[in-house]
Design a protein around this motif. Sequence first.
Motif, PDB file in Angstrom:
ATOM      1  N   UNK A 111       5.687  -9.315  -6.719  1.00 13.74           N
ATOM      2  CA  UNK A 111       5.187 -10.517  -7.605  1.00 13.74           C
ATOM      3  C   UNK A 111       3.572 -11.032  -7.668  1.00 13.74           C
ATOM      4  N   UNK A 112       3.245 -11.178  -6.397  1.00 10.08           N
ATOM      5  CA  UNK A 112       2.053 -11.781  -6.325  1.00 10.08           C
ATOM      6  C   UNK A 112       0.786 -10.752  -5.932  1.00 10.08           C
ATOM      7  N   UNK A 113      -0.220 -11.289  -6.449  1.00 11.18           N
ATOM      8  CA  UNK A 113      -1.424 -10.468  -6.206  1.00 11.18           C
ATOM      9  C   UNK A 113      -1.550 -10.072  -4.914  1.00 11.18           C
ATOM     10  N   UNK A 114      -1.457 -10.929  -3.768  1.00 12.09           N
ATOM     11  CA  UNK A 114      -1.573 -10.611  -2.510  1.00 12.09           C
ATOM     12  C   UNK A 114      -0.749  -9.566  -2.075  1.00 12.09           C
ATOM     13  N   UNK A 115       0.318  -9.506  -2.400  1.00  9.66           N
ATOM     14  CA  UNK A 115       1.429  -8.294  -2.175  1.00  9.66           C
ATOM     15  C   UNK A 115       0.900  -7.002  -2.900  1.00  9.66           C
ATOM     16  N   UNK A 116       0.408  -7.217  -3.964  1.00  6.95           N
ATOM     17  CA  UNK A 116      -0.108  -5.914  -4.529  1.00  6.95           C
ATOM     18  C   UNK A 116      -1.095  -5.426  -3.957  1.00  6.95           C
ATOM     19  N   UNK A 117      -2.297  -6.388  -3.500  1.00  4.53           N
ATOM     20  CA  UNK A 117      -3.460  -6.072  -2.738  1.00  4.53           C
ATOM     21  C   UNK A 117      -3.044  -5.183  -1.278  1.00  4.53           C
ATOM     22  N   UNK A 118      -1.995  -5.878  -0.890  1.00  9.88           N
ATOM     23  CA  UNK A 118      -1.439  -5.105   0.603  1.00  9.88           C
ATOM     24  C   UNK A 118      -1.117  -3.912   0.370  1.00  9.88           C
ATOM     25  N   UNK A 119      -0.090  -3.897  -0.842  1.00 12.65           N
ATOM     26  CA  UNK A 119       0.401  -2.099  -1.099  1.00 12.65           C
ATOM     27  C   UNK A 119      -0.864  -1.471  -1.468  1.00 12.65           C
ATOM     28  N   UNK A 120      -1.913  -1.873  -2.141  1.00 13.28           N
ATOM     29  CA  UNK A 120      -3.054  -1.073  -2.508  1.00 13.28           C
ATOM     30  C   UNK A 120      -3.643  -0.698  -1.162  1.00 13.28           C
ATOM     31  N   UNK A 121      -3.566  -1.251  -0.186  1.00  6.70           N
ATOM     32  CA  UNK A 121      -4.432  -0.912   1.205  1.00  6.70           C
ATOM     33  C   UNK A 121      -3.485   0.073   1.673  1.00  6.70           C
ATOM     34  N   UNK A 122      -2.153  -0.257   1.662  1.00 12.97           N
ATOM     35  CA  UNK A 122      -1.200   0.815   2.149  1.00 12.97           C
ATOM     36  C   UNK A 122      -1.534   2.150   1.489  1.00 12.97           C
ATOM     37  N   UNK A 123      -1.481   1.946   0.121  1.00 11.61           N
ATOM     38  CA  UNK A 123      -1.614   3.485  -0.582  1.00 11.61           C
ATOM     39  C   UNK A 123      -2.741   4.091   0.082  1.00 11.61           C
ATOM     40  N   UNK A 124      -3.818   3.700   0.125  1.00 11.23           N
ATOM     41  CA  UNK A 124      -5.096   4.204   0.596  1.00 11.23           C
ATOM     42  C   UNK A 124      -4.905   4.405   1.831  1.00 11.23           C
ATOM     43  N   UNK A 125      -4.269   3.822   2.784  1.00  7.60           N
ATOM     44  CA  UNK A 125      -3.990   4.424   4.336  1.00  7.60           C
ATOM     45  C   UNK A 125      -3.080   5.657   4.504  1.00  7.60           C
ATOM     46  N   UNK A 126      -2.330   5.559   3.308  1.00 14.45           N
ATOM     47  CA  UNK A 126      -1.154   6.985   3.588  1.00 14.45           C
ATOM     48  C   UNK A 126      -1.922   8.164   3.086  1.00 14.45           C
ATOM     49  N   UNK A 127      -2.917   8.052   2.138  1.00  7.89           N
ATOM     50  CA  UNK A 127      -3.767   8.985   1.536  1.00  7.89           C
ATOM     51  C   UNK A 127      -4.002   9.995   2.539  1.00  7.89           C
ATOM     52  N   UNK A 128      -3.697  11.329   2.518  1.00  8.45           N
ATOM     53  CA  UNK A 128      -4.139  12.348   3.518  1.00  8.45           C
ATOM     54  C   UNK A 128      -5.708  12.423   3.790  1.00  8.45           C
ATOM     55  N   UNK A 129      -5.976  12.423   5.101  1.00 10.65           N
ATOM     56  CA  UNK A 129      -7.518  12.437   5.258  1.00 10.65           C
ATOM     57  C   UNK A 129      -8.319  13.846   4.702  1.00 10.65           C
ATOM     58  N   UNK A 130      -9.400  13.521   4.245  1.00  8.74           N
ATOM     59  CA  UNK A 130     -10.225  14.839   3.652  1.00  8.74           C
ATOM     60  C   UNK A 130     -10.715  15.596   5.236  1.00  8.74           C
ATOM     61  N   UNK A 131     -10.691  16.831   5.114  1.00  9.03           N
ATOM     62  CA  UNK A 131     -11.344  17.656   6.122  1.00  9.03           C
ATOM     63  C   UNK A 131     -12.951  17.251   6.099  1.00  9.03           C
ATOM     64  N   UNK A 139      -3.667   1.548 -14.742  1.00  8.02           N
ATOM     65  CA  UNK A 139      -3.872   0.403 -13.941  1.00  8.02           C
ATOM     66  C   UNK A 139      -3.302  -1.080 -14.380  1.00  8.02           C
ATOM     67  N   UNK A 140      -3.311  -1.056 -15.737  1.00  7.69           N
ATOM     68  CA  UNK A 140      -2.761  -2.003 -16.386  1.00  7.69           C
ATOM     69  C   UNK A 140      -1.149  -2.116 -15.963  1.00  7.69           C
ATOM     70  N   UNK A 141      -0.378  -0.910 -16.174  1.00  7.10           N
ATOM     71  CA  UNK A 141       0.727  -0.861 -15.866  1.00  7.10           C
ATOM     72  C   UNK A 141       1.101  -1.095 -14.376  1.00  7.10           C
ATOM     73  N   UNK A 142       0.289  -0.764 -13.555  1.00  7.34           N
ATOM     74  CA  UNK A 142       0.576  -1.119 -12.054  1.00  7.34           C
ATOM     75  C   UNK A 142       0.325  -2.602 -11.865  1.00  7.34           C
ATOM     76  N   UNK A 143      -0.433  -3.494 -12.862  1.00  5.69           N
ATOM     77  CA  UNK A 143      -0.498  -4.696 -12.632  1.00  5.69           C
ATOM     78  C   UNK A 143      -1.846  -4.794 -11.939  1.00  5.69           C
ATOM     79  N   UNK A 144      -2.618  -4.036 -11.993  1.00  8.67           N
ATOM     80  CA  UNK A 144      -4.084  -4.086 -10.963  1.00  8.67           C
ATOM     81  C   UNK A 144      -5.310  -4.107 -12.055  1.00  8.67           C
ATOM     82  N   UNK A 145      -5.116  -4.230 -13.373  1.00  4.93           N
ATOM     83  CA  UNK A 145      -6.245  -4.137 -14.214  1.00  4.93           C
ATOM     84  C   UNK A 145      -7.275  -5.249 -13.882  1.00  4.93           C
ATOM     85  N   UNK A 146      -6.677  -6.509 -13.540  1.00  2.30           N
ATOM     86  CA  UNK A 146      -7.665  -7.487 -13.437  1.00  2.30           C
ATOM     87  C   UNK A 146      -8.423  -7.634 -12.103  1.00  2.30           C
TER      88      UNK A 146
END
Length: 132
Positions: free
Chosen positions: A18-38, A105-112
């Motif tokens: 629901x909240x923007x804070x939770x989305x922001x946290x989840x966004x960071x987690x997605x970034x951390x899970x992204x496989x590292x580039x060589x 990004x609108x569907x994800x609720x991240x556009x703003x």
Amino acid sequence: MSLPADAAAALEAFQAVGSWEQRARMLMQWGERMPALADEDKIDANLVQGCESLVWLVGRLQEGHWQFAASSDARMIRGLVALLLARVNGLSAAELQAVDLPDWFNQLGLSRQLSPSRSNGLNAVLQRMRSL
């Protein structure tokens, strides 16, 4: 057009919080899970022009479907790029051309949260994907 599995999972996860804070946290987690580039892929030739942050992007066409990998020095951008990769990995070139970035990004609720510079940066990443 049906979503790739990763994109559908992302959509479900982001729409469930629901909240923007939770989305922001989840966004960071997605970034951390992204496989590292060589390290050998973090070269100027792979830098996306038009991003304020450093973003490296590599792509391979496998049996008609694109697979991209990316990295960024900025946590928020890394999360946004991870969600972009979830949306585009496995698409054909024609499907890639049809991706509507603002709508995604609108569907994800991240556009703003997309400042003009972040939005321009992500568009630059998508343009780079399309040109590869």
